[in-house]
Scaffold this motif. Structure first.
Motif, PDB file in Angstrom:
ATOM      1  N   PRO A   1       0.799  -1.235   0.000  1.00 39.43           N
ATOM      2  CA  PRO A   1       0.000   0.000   0.000  1.00 39.43           C
ATOM      3  C   PRO A   1       0.829   1.280   0.000  1.00 39.43           C
ATOM      4  CG  PRO A   1      -1.004  -1.604   1.445  1.00 39.43           C
ATOM      5  CD  PRO A   1       0.319  -2.179   1.026  1.00 39.43           C
ATOM      6  N   ALA A   2       1.926   1.328   0.759  1.00 38.37           N
ATOM      7  CA  ALA A   2       2.772   2.525   0.780  1.00 38.37           C
ATOM      8  C   ALA A   2       3.396   2.770  -0.592  1.00 38.37           C
ATOM      9  CB  ALA A   2       3.856   2.388   1.840  1.00 38.37           C
ATOM     10  N   MET A   3       3.738   1.696  -1.280  1.00 36.58           N
ATOM     11  CA  MET A   3       4.326   1.839  -2.604  1.00 36.58           C
ATOM     12  C   MET A   3       3.280   2.311  -3.611  1.00 36.58           C
ATOM     13  SD  MET A   3       6.806  -1.535  -2.592  1.00 36.58           S
ATOM     14  CE  MET A   3       7.943  -0.942  -3.860  1.00 36.58           C
TER      15      MET A   3
ATOM     16  N   ILE B   1       8.636   2.416  -8.525  1.00 35.07           N
ATOM     17  CA  ILE B   1       8.737   2.483  -7.072  1.00 35.07           C
ATOM     18  C   ILE B   1       9.507   1.236  -6.650  1.00 35.07           C
ATOM     19  CG2 ILE B   1       7.503   2.848  -4.919  1.00 35.07           C
ATOM     20  CD1 ILE B   1       6.911   4.943  -7.110  1.00 35.07           C
ATOM     21  N   ALA B   2      10.720   1.438  -6.165  1.00 33.34           N
ATOM     22  CA  ALA B   2      11.619   0.319  -5.878  1.00 33.34           C
ATOM     23  C   ALA B   2      11.766   0.098  -4.383  1.00 33.34           C
ATOM     24  CB  ALA B   2      12.992   0.583  -6.504  1.00 33.34           C
TER      25      ALA B   2
ATOM     26  N   GLY C   1      18.135  -5.525  -6.377  1.00 36.89           N
ATOM     27  CA  GLY C   1      17.760  -6.926  -6.321  1.00 36.89           C
ATOM     28  C   GLY C   1      16.478  -7.199  -5.557  1.00 36.89           C
ATOM     29  N   CYS C   2      15.921  -6.196  -4.903  1.00 38.65           N
ATOM     30  CA  CYS C   2      14.661  -6.397  -4.180  1.00 38.65           C
ATOM     31  C   CYS C   2      13.544  -6.712  -5.166  1.00 38.65           C
ATOM     32  CB  CYS C   2      14.318  -5.148  -3.371  1.00 38.65           C
ATOM     33  SG  CYS C   2      12.764  -5.284  -2.446  1.00 38.65           S
ATOM     34  N   GLY C   3      12.835  -7.805  -4.928  1.00 38.29           N
ATOM     35  CA  GLY C   3      11.777  -8.215  -5.854  1.00 38.29           C
ATOM     36  C   GLY C   3      10.542  -7.346  -5.802  1.00 38.29           C
ATOM     37  N   LEU C   4      10.380  -6.552  -4.752  1.00 41.41           N
ATOM     38  CA  LEU C   4       9.171  -5.741  -4.571  1.00 41.41           C
ATOM     39  C   LEU C   4       9.316  -4.413  -5.309  1.00 41.41           C
ATOM     40  CD1 LEU C   4       6.433  -5.800  -3.210  1.00 41.41           C
ATOM     41  CD2 LEU C   4       7.496  -4.943  -1.121  1.00 41.41           C
ATOM     42  N   LYS C   5       8.574  -4.288  -6.407  1.00 44.62           N
ATOM     43  CA  LYS C   5       8.604  -3.075  -7.226  1.00 44.62           C
ATOM     44  C   LYS C   5       7.202  -2.786  -7.763  1.00 44.62           C
ATOM     45  CE  LYS C   5      13.404  -3.445  -8.892  1.00 44.62           C
ATOM     46  NZ  LYS C   5      13.786  -4.708  -8.220  1.00 44.62           N
ATOM     47  N   VAL C   6       6.968  -1.521  -8.066  1.00 42.84           N
ATOM     48  CA  VAL C   6       5.698  -1.085  -8.677  1.00 42.84           C
ATOM     49  C   VAL C   6       6.037  -0.228  -9.891  1.00 42.84           C
ATOM     50  CG1 VAL C   6       3.566   0.225  -8.367  1.00 42.84           C
ATOM     51  CG2 VAL C   6       4.483  -1.113  -6.457  1.00 42.84           C
TER      52      VAL C   6
ATOM     53  N   ILE D   1      11.609   3.201  -1.650  1.00 39.70           N
ATOM     54  CA  ILE D   1      10.884   3.108  -0.387  1.00 39.70           C
ATOM     55  C   ILE D   1      11.446   1.950   0.425  1.00 39.70           C
ATOM     56  CG2 ILE D   1       8.659   2.526   0.664  1.00 39.70           C
ATOM     57  CD1 ILE D   1       7.271   4.132  -1.415  1.00 39.70           C
ATOM     58  N   GLU D   2      11.761   2.217   1.678  1.00 39.48           N
ATOM     59  CA  GLU D   2      12.275   1.166   2.542  1.00 39.48           C
ATOM     60  C   GLU D   2      11.180   0.145   2.832  1.00 39.48           C
ATOM     61  OE1 GLU D   2      14.137   0.715   7.040  1.00 39.48           O
ATOM     62  OE2 GLU D   2      14.497   2.577   5.904  1.00 39.48           O
ATOM     63  N   VAL D   3      11.506  -1.128   2.666  1.00 41.25           N
ATOM     64  CA  VAL D   3      10.550  -2.206   2.913  1.00 41.25           C
ATOM     65  C   VAL D   3      11.173  -3.221   3.864  1.00 41.25           C
ATOM     66  CG1 VAL D   3       9.446  -1.927   0.659  1.00 41.25           C
ATOM     67  CG2 VAL D   3      11.339  -3.543   0.902  1.00 41.25           C
ATOM     68  N   SER D   4      10.336  -4.036   4.441  1.00 46.81           N
ATOM     69  CA  SER D   4      10.823  -5.061   5.358  1.00 46.81           C
ATOM     70  C   SER D   4      11.323  -6.278   4.583  1.00 46.81           C
ATOM     71  CB  SER D   4       9.714  -5.469   6.327  1.00 46.81           C
ATOM     72  OG  SER D   4       8.557  -5.892   5.620  1.00 46.81           O
ATOM     73  N   HIS D   5      12.088  -7.103   5.263  1.00 39.63           N
ATOM     74  CA  HIS D   5      12.618  -8.318   4.657  1.00 39.63           C
ATOM     75  C   HIS D   5      12.542  -9.417   5.698  1.00 39.63           C
ATOM     76  CE1 HIS D   5      16.040 -10.764   2.730  1.00 39.63           C
ATOM     77  NE2 HIS D   5      15.038 -10.774   1.887  1.00 39.63           N
ATOM     78  N   ARG D   6      12.111 -10.598   5.274  1.00 36.16           N
ATOM     79  CA  ARG D   6      11.856 -11.676   6.227  1.00 36.16           C
ATOM     80  C   ARG D   6      12.675 -12.906   5.894  1.00 36.16           C
ATOM     81  NH1 ARG D   6       5.294 -11.493   5.906  1.00 36.16           N
ATOM     82  NH2 ARG D   6       5.781 -12.273   3.826  1.00 36.16           N
TER      83      ARG D   6
END
Length: 239
Positions: A103-105, A120-121, A156-161, A194-199
């Protein structure tokens, strides 16, 4: 359809149902969206688990299968080619990306006009990896960013918009998913980090190793640099 969530997957059978449930339960994800899994030649029951989830999910869950494994970039390319959404969200199938960050992205994406190119990376500032892997990634990202000027600390972060139409205009090549910010900037697009979490990964095993990434990364890096230097933008003053 407003949004297509594209998830490349290879041998991730035990992560399918939990991730779909997380996406559906994400607070703030109120738009009309679909989930597209691209099964990249899995040899386990990944496809079967996706089909099982699709029968009961409250949102459309679609399955596209590759006969053999052709890599993450091609899986994303396949997903976007079949997507109905104007916006694309990509995330990894292993559950290490948190859908709660979406949602933030999307809020950041809403600041752009429909005709604008942007990405949005996600930035995994607190990565759940070994110290050695974090060091390797940090060095690789620094070299890439200094050469390509993509202003992205964690490509390399897979979360992108990004807009589906933007992606469809990009030059396609294997491993292109790691250079999306640079390729979109090449088009005159804007990049927002945008800073995102990683698990931690809960089940399954990683599909990558450092030697494999390094070998193709160097070749691709100079290929993208070549593309950047041969791109020209025309300023239209009348039609």
């Amino acid at each position: 359809m407003d949004l297509s969530v594209i998830i490349p997957a290879k041998n991730e059978q035990d992560n399918i149902a939990p991730l779909v449930e997380e996406i559906i339960q994400t607070p703030g994800l109120q738009c009309l969206y679909e989930i597209i899994y691209v099964d990249d030649g899995s040899t386990d029951d990944t496809a079967g688990r996706i089909l099982a989830v699709s029968r009961t999910a409250s949102v459309p869950v679609r399955l596209i299968r590759h006969k053999r494994s052709v890599g993450q970039s091609t899986a994303i390319f396949t997903g976007v080619a079949h997507a109905s959404g104007k916006l694309i969200v990509t995330l990894d199938a292993d559950g290490q990306n948190n859908p709660a960050d979406i949602p933030a992205m999307l809020k950041a994406a809403a600041a752009f006009y429909d005709s604008e190119h942007f990405c949005i990376a996600g930035y995994r500032k607190a990565r759940k990896d070994t110290a050695w892997k974090r060091f390797q990634s940090k060095v690789a990202n620094k070299i890439r960013s200094s050469l390509l000027g993509d202003d992205t600390p964690d490509t390399g972060c897979g979360l992108k918009v990004f807009p589906a139409e933007t992606f469809r205009r990009l030059p396609y090549f294997d491993h292109m998913h790691r250079f999306l910010p640079a390729l979109i900037r090449r088009m005159g697009g804007k990049i927002v980090v945008i800073e995102v979490s990683h698990r931690d990964r809960q089940t399954g095993t990683s599909k990558y190793n450092m030697l494999g990434r390094l070998g193709v990364g160097i070749v691709d890096l100079f290929g993208v640099l070549w593309l950047q230097r041969r791109c020209k933008h025309a300023d239209i003053i009348s039609e």
